[in-house]
Design an enzyme around this catalytic site. Structure first.
Site, PDB file in Angstrom:
ATOM      1  N   ASP A   1       0.842  -1.202   0.000  1.00  0.00           N
ATOM      2  CA  ASP A   1       0.000   0.000   0.000  1.00  0.00           C
ATOM      3  C   ASP A   1       0.880   1.256   0.000  1.00  0.00           C
ATOM      4  O   ASP A   1       0.654   2.198  -0.755  1.00  0.00           O
ATOM      5  CB  ASP A   1      -0.913  -0.050   1.243  1.00  0.00           C
ATOM      6  CG  ASP A   1      -1.776   1.187   1.398  1.00  0.00           C
ATOM      7  OD1 ASP A   1      -2.692   1.364   0.585  1.00  0.00           O
ATOM      8  OD2 ASP A   1      -1.534   1.965   2.336  1.00  0.00           O
TER       9      ASP A   1
ATOM     10  N   LYS B   1       1.614   4.459  -2.745  1.00  0.00           N
ATOM     11  CA  LYS B   1       1.497   5.867  -2.347  1.00  0.00           C
ATOM     12  C   LYS B   1       2.810   6.615  -2.591  1.00  0.00           C
ATOM     13  O   LYS B   1       2.803   7.771  -3.025  1.00  0.00           O
ATOM     14  CB  LYS B   1       1.064   5.958  -0.883  1.00  0.00           C
ATOM     15  CG  LYS B   1      -0.383   5.493  -0.666  1.00  0.00           C
ATOM     16  CD  LYS B   1      -0.707   5.293   0.805  1.00  0.00           C
ATOM     17  CE  LYS B   1      -2.165   4.890   1.011  1.00  0.00           C
ATOM     18  NZ  LYS B   1      -2.434   4.423   2.385  1.00  0.00           N
TER      19      LYS B   1
HETATM   20  N1  HSE Z   1      -5.372   0.303   4.549  1.00  0.00           N
HETATM   21  C1  HSE Z   1      -4.918   1.661   4.380  1.00  0.00           C
HETATM   22  C2  HSE Z   1      -4.278   2.103   5.676  1.00  0.00           C
HETATM   23  C3  HSE Z   1      -6.070   2.560   4.020  1.00  0.00           C
HETATM   24  O1  HSE Z   1      -4.254   1.337   6.651  1.00  0.00           O
HETATM   25  O2  HSE Z   1      -3.723   3.194   5.722  1.00  0.00           O
HETATM   26  C4  HSE Z   1      -5.983   3.441   2.828  1.00  0.00           C
HETATM   27  O3  HSE Z   1      -4.994   3.260   1.915  1.00  0.00           O
END
Ligand code: HSE
Length: 350
Positions: free
Chosen positions: A222, A226
């Protein structure tokens, strides 16, 4: 007064919350923002599609849910032909909030492409299309004279992308580092309090922070998306996913955490990018034992923060929520506000 017709692609937590905001605060939004919003199409994998050019009565989708009903019972269809709906509906703006696919960004990439090709602006909270096809889709938007906005792809509605693009004019941005995943930050904090990794992940899932597959949070995927978005958008890095080194927190042990505490340090999953002397950019995600006086060491729980390294101001740090239904729905609203500002020539937030 201007009214923008919008289509909601995906009717999970985020677009549902946007619809709730429009239904419950529409008048206030109208007065405060100088424009109204009318939903003319909704598509959702479970609910099907509902298209009404005269405006959808939002009590219909907002009351649909767990019972297995579809839009077919309300004059719509149980099918989801997203291409047809996106290309042919009368919306000015498509709000894309389907799931993030980190491999090829689909089907969200196609949703965005169909919208832009058919002269509709897009706002999205979806990391996939922005990280993997951001440059192509931005250029497609320019060719078609429409907007492509994606503030919610990083740190939900907390202003980061637009802030850095618009407010750092005249500054050189040398790099950034941040805590960009709430789940892993929460988990590290709970491990510091004595919990095991699995138990801490379980808590993050119950609290709704974690992705459907929490390995995206824990293994750094994730944050990798980003960092790629911020590096390409703010440092013009021209990077691809494999250029962003990735290591998650699954190898951080309770002993590592205790040792760091004895040394006045705290483990954080840090996503960062930096421009090198030769102009290239190095970017990555890794766990780091930060000294307690580091600006990111005190960011706790599911909060996110990013610190921008600038030439004239030094470090400028923004912290705030990085996830959440309301917080992410607000990102879509902020994108529409920014589009409206450009259309009307207003400088603020454009
Ligand atoms: N799963 C992500 C987090 C949420 O824990 O930040 C949004 O990208």
């Amino acid at each position: 007064m201007t009214t923008y017709d919008i289509a909601l692609i995906g009717f999970g937590g985020v677009n549902r919350t946007l619809a709730e905001l429009i239904a419950t605060r529409g008048e206030t939004l109208h007065t405060e923002l100088g424009f109204g919003l009318r939903v003319v199409a909704i598509t959702d994998l479970r609910l099907g599609s509902l298209v009404q050019a005269e405006g959808i009565d939002l009590s219909i989708p907002l009351n649909l849910g767990g019972g297995g009903e579809t839009f077919a019972e309300y004059g719509g269809s149980a099918d989801t032909n997203n291409e047809s709906v996106i290309r042919n509906c009368t919306a000015d703006i498509i709000c894309e909030a389907t799931f993030t696919n980190p491999d090829d960004g689909e089907p969200a990439v196609s949703h965005v492409r169909w919208a832009l090709e058919s002269g509709k602006s897009v706002c999205t909270t979806n990391k996939g299309p922005v990280a993997l096809r951001g440059a192509e889709l931005t250029s497609l938007a320019e060719q078609n004279g429409v907007h492509f906005e994606f503030e919610g792809a990083v740190m939900s509605g907390t202003p980061v992308i637009r802030l850095a693009k618009k407010m750092f004019a005249g500054l050189e941005l040398k790099g950034f580092e941040g805590i960009l995943n709430g789940t892993s930050n929460y988990v590290l904090g709970r491990m510091e309090a004595g919990l095991g990794l699995e138990a801490a992940i379980g808590e993050a899932q119950e609290l709704g922070y974690a992705e459907a597959n929490p390995s995206a949070d824990i293994e750094g995927y994730d944050v990798q998306l980003k960092v790629l978005i911020l590096a390409n958008e703010l440092l013009d890095a021209g990077m691809e996913l494999q250029d962003v080194q990735r290591q998650g927190i699954s190898a951080v042990t309770p002993e590592n955490i205790r040792k760091a505490a004895r040394e006045g340090r705290r483990w954080k999953l840090v996503g960062a990018a930096r421009r090198n002397l030769d102009g290239s950019v190095t970017a990555g995600v890794s766990p780091v034992a930060l000294p307690l006086d580091h600006g990111l060491a005190g960011i706790s729980g599911a909060t996110n923060a990013v610190s921008f390294d600038t030439d004239l101001l030094g470090a400028v740090t923004v912290s705030g929520p990085g996830a959440g239904r309301v917080e992410t729905a607000y990102a879509l609203l902020s994108d529409i506000i920014a589009m409206h500002a450009v259309r009307t020539g207003a400088a603020a937030n454009a």
